[in-house]
Design an enzyme around this catalytic site. Sequence first.
Site, PDB file in Angstrom:
ATOM      1  N   ARG A   1       0.810  -1.237   0.000  1.00 53.12           N
ATOM      2  CA  ARG A   1       0.000   0.000   0.000  1.00 53.12           C
ATOM      3  C   ARG A   1       0.839   1.281   0.000  1.00 53.12           C
ATOM      4  NH1 ARG A   1      -2.858  -2.998   3.973  1.00 53.12           N
ATOM      5  NH2 ARG A   1      -4.559  -4.137   2.974  1.00 53.12           N
TER       6      ARG A   1
ATOM      7  N   LYS B   1       2.740  11.039 -11.570  1.00 57.37           N
ATOM      8  CA  LYS B   1       1.995  10.080 -12.396  1.00 57.37           C
ATOM      9  C   LYS B   1       2.844   8.838 -12.563  1.00 57.37           C
ATOM     10  CE  LYS B   1      -1.142  12.775 -15.250  1.00 57.37           C
ATOM     11  NZ  LYS B   1      -1.481  13.177 -16.632  1.00 57.37           N
TER      12      LYS B   1
ATOM     13  N   GLU C   1       8.916  17.386 -25.153  1.00 56.40           N
ATOM     14  CA  GLU C   1       8.195  17.786 -23.937  1.00 56.40           C
ATOM     15  C   GLU C   1       8.660  19.176 -23.477  1.00 56.40           C
ATOM     16  OE1 GLU C   1       5.628  16.064 -23.029  1.00 56.40           O
ATOM     17  OE2 GLU C   1       6.003  13.896 -23.057  1.00 56.40           O
TER      18      GLU C   1
ATOM     19  N   LYS D   1       6.185  22.619 -14.839  1.00 57.11           N
ATOM     20  CA  LYS D   1       5.452  21.415 -14.425  1.00 57.11           C
ATOM     21  C   LYS D   1       5.093  21.496 -12.946  1.00 57.11           C
ATOM     22  CE  LYS D   1       4.527  16.706 -14.815  1.00 57.11           C
ATOM     23  NZ  LYS D   1       4.713  15.458 -15.487  1.00 57.11           N
TER      24      LYS D   1
ATOM     25  N   GLU E   1      -5.221  16.054 -11.880  1.00 55.51           N
ATOM     26  CA  GLU E   1      -5.765  16.338 -13.212  1.00 55.51           C
ATOM     27  C   GLU E   1      -7.293  16.424 -13.248  1.00 55.51           C
ATOM     28  OE1 GLU E   1      -3.509  14.571 -16.449  1.00 55.51           O
ATOM     29  OE2 GLU E   1      -5.334  14.570 -17.660  1.00 55.51           O
TER      30      GLU E   1
ATOM     31  N   ARG F   1      -4.101  20.568 -15.164  1.00 56.17           N
ATOM     32  CA  ARG F   1      -3.016  19.604 -15.468  1.00 56.17           C
ATOM     33  C   ARG F   1      -3.205  18.935 -16.826  1.00 56.17           C
ATOM     34  NH1 ARG F   1       0.218  15.365 -11.562  1.00 56.17           N
ATOM     35  NH2 ARG F   1       1.534  14.571 -13.242  1.00 56.17           N
TER      36      ARG F   1
ATOM     37  N   ASN G   1      -0.994  17.482 -21.392  1.00 56.38           N
ATOM     38  CA  ASN G   1      -1.193  16.422 -22.385  1.00 56.38           C
ATOM     39  C   ASN G   1      -1.313  16.970 -23.799  1.00 56.38           C
ATOM     40  OD1 ASN G   1      -1.172  14.094 -20.774  1.00 56.38           O
ATOM     41  ND2 ASN G   1      -3.155  14.694 -19.937  1.00 56.38           N
TER      42      ASN G   1
ATOM     43  N   HIS H   1      -0.858  14.775 -26.773  1.00 60.23           N
ATOM     44  CA  HIS H   1      -0.737  13.404 -26.275  1.00 60.23           C
ATOM     45  C   HIS H   1      -1.888  12.498 -26.706  1.00 60.23           C
ATOM     46  CE1 HIS H   1       2.528  15.096 -24.004  1.00 60.23           C
ATOM     47  NE2 HIS H   1       2.730  14.005 -23.294  1.00 60.23           N
TER      48      HIS H   1
ATOM     49  N   HIS I   1      -0.472   9.300 -28.028  1.00 56.33           N
ATOM     50  CA  HIS I   1      -0.712   7.975 -27.441  1.00 56.33           C
ATOM     51  C   HIS I   1      -1.327   7.032 -28.479  1.00 56.33           C
ATOM     52  CE1 HIS I   1      -0.791   9.579 -23.007  1.00 56.33           C
ATOM     53  NE2 HIS I   1       0.428   9.481 -23.503  1.00 56.33           N
TER      54      HIS I   1
ATOM     55  N   HIS J   1       8.176   7.966 -27.248  1.00 58.73           N
ATOM     56  CA  HIS J   1       7.073   8.778 -26.732  1.00 58.73           C
ATOM     57  C   HIS J   1       7.182  10.236 -27.211  1.00 58.73           C
ATOM     58  CE1 HIS J   1       4.009  10.240 -23.976  1.00 58.73           C
ATOM     59  NE2 HIS J   1       4.874  11.120 -23.492  1.00 58.73           N
TER      60      HIS J   1
HETATM   61  P1  NAD Z   1      13.028   5.427 -21.629  1.00 54.29           P
HETATM   62  O1  NAD Z   1      12.782   5.335 -20.196  1.00 54.29           O
HETATM   63  O2  NAD Z   1      12.674   4.269 -22.477  1.00 54.29           O
HETATM   64  O3  NAD Z   1      14.554   5.796 -21.852  1.00 54.29           O
HETATM   65  C1  NAD Z   1      15.022   5.958 -23.146  1.00 54.29           C
HETATM   66  C2  NAD Z   1      16.268   5.113 -23.454  1.00 54.29           C
HETATM   67  O4  NAD Z   1      17.412   5.761 -22.916  1.00 54.29           O
HETATM   68  C3  NAD Z   1      16.247   3.722 -22.856  1.00 54.29           C
HETATM   69  O5  NAD Z   1      16.821   2.832 -23.765  1.00 54.29           O
HETATM   70  C4  NAD Z   1      17.139   3.865 -21.634  1.00 54.29           C
HETATM   71  O6  NAD Z   1      17.737   2.662 -21.251  1.00 54.29           O
HETATM   72  C5  NAD Z   1      18.158   4.850 -22.114  1.00 54.29           C
HETATM   73  N1  NAD Z   1      18.813   5.666 -21.094  1.00 54.29           N
HETATM   74  C6  NAD Z   1      18.231   6.264 -20.030  1.00 54.29           C
HETATM   75  N2  NAD Z   1      19.091   7.097 -19.453  1.00 54.29           N
HETATM   76  C7  NAD Z   1      20.252   6.997 -20.140  1.00 54.29           C
HETATM   77  C8  NAD Z   1      21.507   7.638 -20.030  1.00 54.29           C
HETATM   78  N3  NAD Z   1      21.733   8.603 -19.144  1.00 54.29           N
HETATM   79  N4  NAD Z   1      22.477   7.286 -20.890  1.00 54.29           N
HETATM   80  C9  NAD Z   1      22.245   6.348 -21.852  1.00 54.29           C
HETATM   81  N5  NAD Z   1      21.068   5.746 -22.036  1.00 54.29           N
HETATM   82  C10 NAD Z   1      20.084   6.074 -21.180  1.00 54.29           C
HETATM   83  O7  NAD Z   1      12.261   6.680 -22.278  1.00 54.29           O
HETATM   84  P2  NAD Z   1      11.941   8.156 -21.739  1.00 54.29           P
HETATM   85  O8  NAD Z   1      11.842   8.982 -22.959  1.00 54.29           O
HETATM   86  O9  NAD Z   1      12.869   8.559 -20.671  1.00 54.29           O
HETATM   87  O10 NAD Z   1      10.508   7.997 -21.082  1.00 54.29           O
HETATM   88  C11 NAD Z   1       9.383   7.684 -21.854  1.00 54.29           C
HETATM   89  C12 NAD Z   1       8.311   7.177 -20.942  1.00 54.29           C
HETATM   90  O11 NAD Z   1       7.946   8.198 -20.016  1.00 54.29           O
HETATM   91  C13 NAD Z   1       7.043   6.786 -21.660  1.00 54.29           C
HETATM   92  O12 NAD Z   1       6.600   5.537 -21.186  1.00 54.29           O
HETATM   93  C14 NAD Z   1       6.071   7.862 -21.289  1.00 54.29           C
HETATM   94  O13 NAD Z   1       4.751   7.412 -21.273  1.00 54.29           O
HETATM   95  C15 NAD Z   1       6.536   8.231 -19.922  1.00 54.29           C
HETATM   96  N6  NAD Z   1       6.113   9.573 -19.473  1.00 54.29           N
HETATM   97  C16 NAD Z   1       5.581   9.674 -18.235  1.00 54.29           C
HETATM   98  C17 NAD Z   1       5.207  10.909 -17.752  1.00 54.29           C
HETATM   99  C18 NAD Z   1       4.682  11.041 -16.353  1.00 54.29           C
HETATM  100  O14 NAD Z   1       4.210  12.119 -15.996  1.00 54.29           O
HETATM  101  N7  NAD Z   1       4.772  10.023 -15.539  1.00 54.29           N
HETATM  102  C19 NAD Z   1       5.388  12.058 -18.546  1.00 54.29           C
HETATM  103  C20 NAD Z   1       5.955  11.910 -19.802  1.00 54.29           C
HETATM  104  C21 NAD Z   1       6.325  10.650 -20.263  1.00 54.29           C
HETATM  105  N1  GLY Z   2       2.873  14.364 -18.622  1.00 52.95           N
HETATM  106  C1  GLY Z   2       1.572  14.690 -18.191  1.00 52.95           C
HETATM  107  C2  GLY Z   2       1.420  14.953 -16.734  1.00 52.95           C
HETATM  108  O1  GLY Z   2       2.316  14.774 -15.960  1.00 52.95           O
HETATM  109  O2  GLY Z   2       0.377  15.338 -16.308  1.00 52.95           O
END
Ligand code: NAD
Ligand code: GLY
Length: 363
Positions: free
Chosen positions: A123, A145, A187, A229, A239, A243, A247, A250, A254, A267
């Site tokens: 939890r 998120k 972003e 942010k 949201e 918030r 998106n 998005h 998505h 992404h």
């Molecule tokens: P990712 O986590 O897949 O990382 C991208 C690549 O870079 C991977 O292959 C990883 O292993 C590599 N990597 C990471 N750090 C590195 C470094 N310093 N040096 C070398 N390689 C490195 O992708 P991302 O773009 O970081 O994240 C995308 C994800 O984030 C999506 O799933 C998306 O939905 C999510 N997201 C979430 C939110 C939220 O608010 N929670 C907001 C935006 C995106």
């Molecule tokens: N990336 C969208 C949010 O954090 O609300």
Amino acid sequence: MVREDLTVGLGGRAYPIVIGREELIPRDLLEGRSFFSDRCVVITNRTVDKIYGDRLRDAIAASGRSVSSFVIEDGERFKNQETLSSIYDFLIGHRVDRSATIVALGGGVVGDVAGFAAATYQRGVSLVQIPTTLLSQVDSSVGGKTAINHPLGKNMIGAFYQPKLVVIATETLSTLPEREFIAGLAEVIKYGLIMDRDFFSWLECNSEALLAREPESIAYAIRKSCSCKADIVAKDETETGVRALLNYGHTFGHAIEAGLGFGAWLHGEAVAAGMVLATRLSSLNGDVSEDDLARVVGLLERVGLPVKAPGLGVDRYLDLMGYDKKVQNGKMRLVLLKEIGSAYVTSEFSSVSLNEVLVEIDH
Ligand code: NAD
Ligand code: GLY
């Protein structure tokens, strides 16, 4: 560069975003028990573990804490139920209790899935985010998120769960592949589009410095993005209103990610193409000027992001967009622009215009 801290203002759950250069955890943050408990579990992926895993574990161990780690597969397609279950197996198998701290080291995939594990394991256990991609440093690590994907839709299963701390070491970007770095810029540009026209202009003037990963420019862009942010999250954590502006692009993005299969487009790439579609629709709506539309497409193109969405067919786009979490009472809601720097959420867009924008993709 002097270390600069921001705060996500959530009352008793407020937390700092520490923006520094090299240290994965500055030593002062390991003093006392404010952020890290005696037992830390690092969750990361194979790629990041090889580059930064030992450095992080050594820093935690040097503070007298016990530290173990669990390494997941690398890639968006592993942001799923199976990976989540494997994290639970590890935590239960190693008798990790509720007093532990989960430390998510990696990009948004690691942060989202480790964050959801932290939100749900027994939890809820404490969470620290150490984002290592540009995208995770400017967006996903901040705001709470957490989620995994479902084959039918992006981030369909998740929770709002705030970390205790976010540490951004900008130097980690030096090892990030070019395509990933560019995806993160989508972003960053989004913040300019939805809420800060001056920042958008700054990005236009500094796109080359950013692409050259000039440290001061990167630090400024990260700080500005995190500050945008943090402002929005403090106003609307779960949201129910403002918030949703985060998106921008998005709903289309998505759909692209799910439609092509998770991981085919990054992404940030899907969001970039999605922002072009949303800006076109805003223009057809009579808001965004031709000049602003050209500036949006121009900047995205200049930094190397895709501005043309893949052709999935209008019906498939509409079907996939129907899974969006902004849908209310079966009605699609979209984020649109009035102009660069000003966005709003609406269900009152013309379906004819939406159709036109989607039909254009195939031409
Ligand atoms: P990712 O986590 O897949 O990382 C991208 C690549 O870079 C991977 O292959 C990883 O292993 C590599 N990597 C990471 N750090 C590195 C470094 N310093 N040096 C070398 N390689 C490195 O992708 P991302 O773009 O970081 O994240 C995308 C994800 O984030 C999506 O799933 C998306 O939905 C999510 N997201 C979430 C939110 C939220 O608010 N929670 C907001 C935006 C995106
Ligand atoms: N990336 C969208 C949010 O954090 O609300």
